[in-house]
Design an enzyme around this catalytic site. Structure first.
Site, mmCIF file in Angstrom:
data_model
loop_
_atom_site.group_PDB
_atom_site.id
_atom_site.type_symbol
_atom_site.label_atom_id
_atom_site.label_comp_id
_atom_site.label_asym_id
_atom_site.label_seq_id
_atom_site.Cartn_x
_atom_site.Cartn_y
_atom_site.Cartn_z
ATOM 1 N N ASP A 1 0.795 -1.124 0.074
ATOM 2 C CA ASP A 1 -0.019 -0.041 -0.035
ATOM 3 C C ASP A 1 0.773 1.169 -0.003
ATOM 4 O O ASP A 1 0.366 2.288 0.484
ATOM 5 C CB ASP A 1 -0.802 0.091 1.250
ATOM 6 C CG ASP A 1 -1.846 -1.268 1.405
ATOM 7 O OD1 ASP A 1 -2.415 -1.565 0.314
ATOM 8 O OD2 ASP A 1 -1.766 -1.738 2.618
ATOM 9 N N HIS B 1 -4.081 -1.688 -6.645
ATOM 10 C CA HIS B 1 -3.435 -0.252 -6.740
ATOM 11 C C HIS B 1 -4.754 0.583 -7.251
ATOM 12 O O HIS B 1 -5.562 0.003 -7.890
ATOM 13 C CB HIS B 1 -2.494 -0.554 -8.248
ATOM 14 C CG HIS B 1 -1.219 -1.361 -7.995
ATOM 15 N ND1 HIS B 1 -0.738 -1.165 -6.925
ATOM 16 C CD2 HIS B 1 -0.639 -2.112 -8.774
ATOM 17 C CE1 HIS B 1 0.725 -1.901 -7.179
ATOM 18 N NE2 HIS B 1 0.404 -2.810 -8.481
#
Length: 452
Positions: free
Chosen positions: A31, A59
């Protein structure tokens, strides 16, 4: 003969025009914002590849005002002149893949960036498949662990890699082969294998349910056949002909099955070694390796987190940074930047440069801390301990830096950053010995500073 005629060595056979792949990897617990960097770079490349992981990754890319969520698809799929590759190291839940495609096509109706995706997406025939039963088994294992659950995404990734290692896995080539009955036999065997381990699954996987599942894959066969090929010669020949290739790693170094905080990890090698095994590329084909680093640290799920902030600052970072998982929607745990982890990550991956993301999230903090060493029972540790009991008990030594207390989101040059923000960046570089090439100051595609 070779001694008399070596002219072939300077031609296409060895060096002539061959390019090297560029790799982008997460340097922390995932992340970090890899998708934004990949999207920034992808337009310069002819091929963008995924080499490992499954739809447990996520993503988010904002392009032309439209937000795209990618889980299996390489972020390069919205680049009209770029091939997107799912390599043999990726595990693929086909219904999830096509749902993801449809969702992003719907988003792209506003700007047509997904138009022609079927001409640009290639799936390795050697990639293993994730089935719904893998996801059911993932949940069963989490139940067995009780209070010690790993906090997996329950996407079936671990069980799929397990059946791959057990040599019970089913690959794309099995689905698209001439004899669908062979695929069906392998699928029934896989279901029976798991039903013997978890008898309660037998009621869910009746003969009728198995036939329903097989019919679903029979319907998917034609679609998948059109997208599949032997990716290994494709990627190697592209590099040999001088084409530019970008490889995006899913997850991150400290979720790596070997180097991460095991067992609170994913089930693949998401460090640089996974690039070669997940695409069939030799190490000599790898060029620059870029590590993506968030300006603070986050992780999803259970596991040790030495610099975690369970206070107002942690809550602030979570809120300001919009720290919620793309794949699961779970809140991410937040903490200060940890240079012990990052130095270890640099050693493993050999990063040639780094990208720092979400610097703007720190804009409102008067004091910013950076973890620089671990102390355990009075001794400074030289690296990240493999023993999680030790990692849980380490005392983090910090340096404190003054915050800059002003907005950086519109800044587009390093010199334009507040002096204290520049010092924050340079302090990290000095500790790691690796330069920052990019600094992210917002979620928009344009909100990035390029240093060199």
């Amino acid at each position: 003969i070779l001694l008399l005629n070596r002219s072939w060595m300077t031609g296409r056979g060895l060096n002539g025009g061959k390019s090297k792949a560029v790799v982008v990897l997460g340097a922390q617990w995932g992340d970090e914002g890899k998708g934004k960097l990949i999207d920034l770079l992808a337009g310069e490349f002819d091929v963008v590849c995924r080499c490992q992981g499954g739809n447990n990754a996520g993503h988010t890319v904002v392009a032309e005002g439209v937000e795209y969520d990618f889980h299996l698809l390489p972020s390069g799929i919205i680049q009209s002149n770029t091939f997107s590759i799912l390599g043999n190291g990726v595990v693929i839940h086909l219904p999830g893949l096509f749902k993801e495609i449809n969702n992003n096509v719907s988003s792209a109706n506003k700007n047509d960036l997904m138009k022609g995706w079927e001409e640009r997406l290639l799936i390795s025939t050697r990639a293993h498949l994730v089935f719904d039963i893998h996801q059911a088994v993932d949940a069963e294992y989490e139940k067995l662990r009780g209070g010690s659950s790993l906090g997996t995404t329950r996407k079936g990734i671990g069980p799929a890699y397990s059946t791959k290692a057990l040599r019970l896995g089913i690959r794309v080539c099995d689905l698209i082969g001439a004899d669908f009955d062979k695929f069906a036999t392998k699928f029934r065997f896989l279901v029976d294998h798991y039903c013997r381990i978890f008898p309660n699954l037998k009621s869910e996987y009746s003969d009728a349910k198995i036939e329903e599942e097989l019919n679903r894959y029979r319907d998917l066969k034609t679609k998948v056949t059109q997208l599949s090929c032997d990716v290994i010669p494709f990627v190697n020949e592209k590099l040999l002909s001088g084409k530019k290739m970008l490889i995006e790693g899913a997850n991150a170094t400290f979720l790596d099955i070997d180097f991460g905080t095991y067992p609170y990890v994913t089930s693949s090698n998401c460090s640089v070694g996974g690039v070669c095994t997940g695409l069939g590329l030799p190490p000599s084909s790898i060029g620059d390796v870029y590590g993506v680093v968030k300006a603070y640290t986050t992780r999803v799920g259970a596991g040790p987190f030495p610099t975690e902030l369970i206070d107002e600052t942690g809550t602030f970072l979570q809120s300001k940074g919009r720290e919620f998982g793309v794949t699961t929607g779970r809140k991410r745990r937040c903490g200060w930047l940890d240079l012990v982890l990052l130095k270890y990550s640099c050693q493993i991956n050999g990063f040639t440069a780094l990208a720092l993301t979400k610097l703007d999230v720190l804009d409102e903090l008067a004091n910013i801390r950076i973890g620089v060493s671990y102390v355990y029972k009075g001794e400074v540790l030289k690296s990240v301990p493999a023993d999680l009991d030790i990692l849980e008990e380490v005392e983090v030594q910090y340096i404190d830096l003054p915050g800059w207390l002003c907005d950086t989101s519109s800044t587009r040059s390093f010199e334009g950053l507040p002096e204290k923000a520049q010092k924050y960046v340079r302090s990290i570089e000095e500790h790691l010995g690796v330069p920052f090439k990019w600094i992210g100051v917002g979620k928009e595609r344009e909100a990035i500073i390029t240093l060199f």
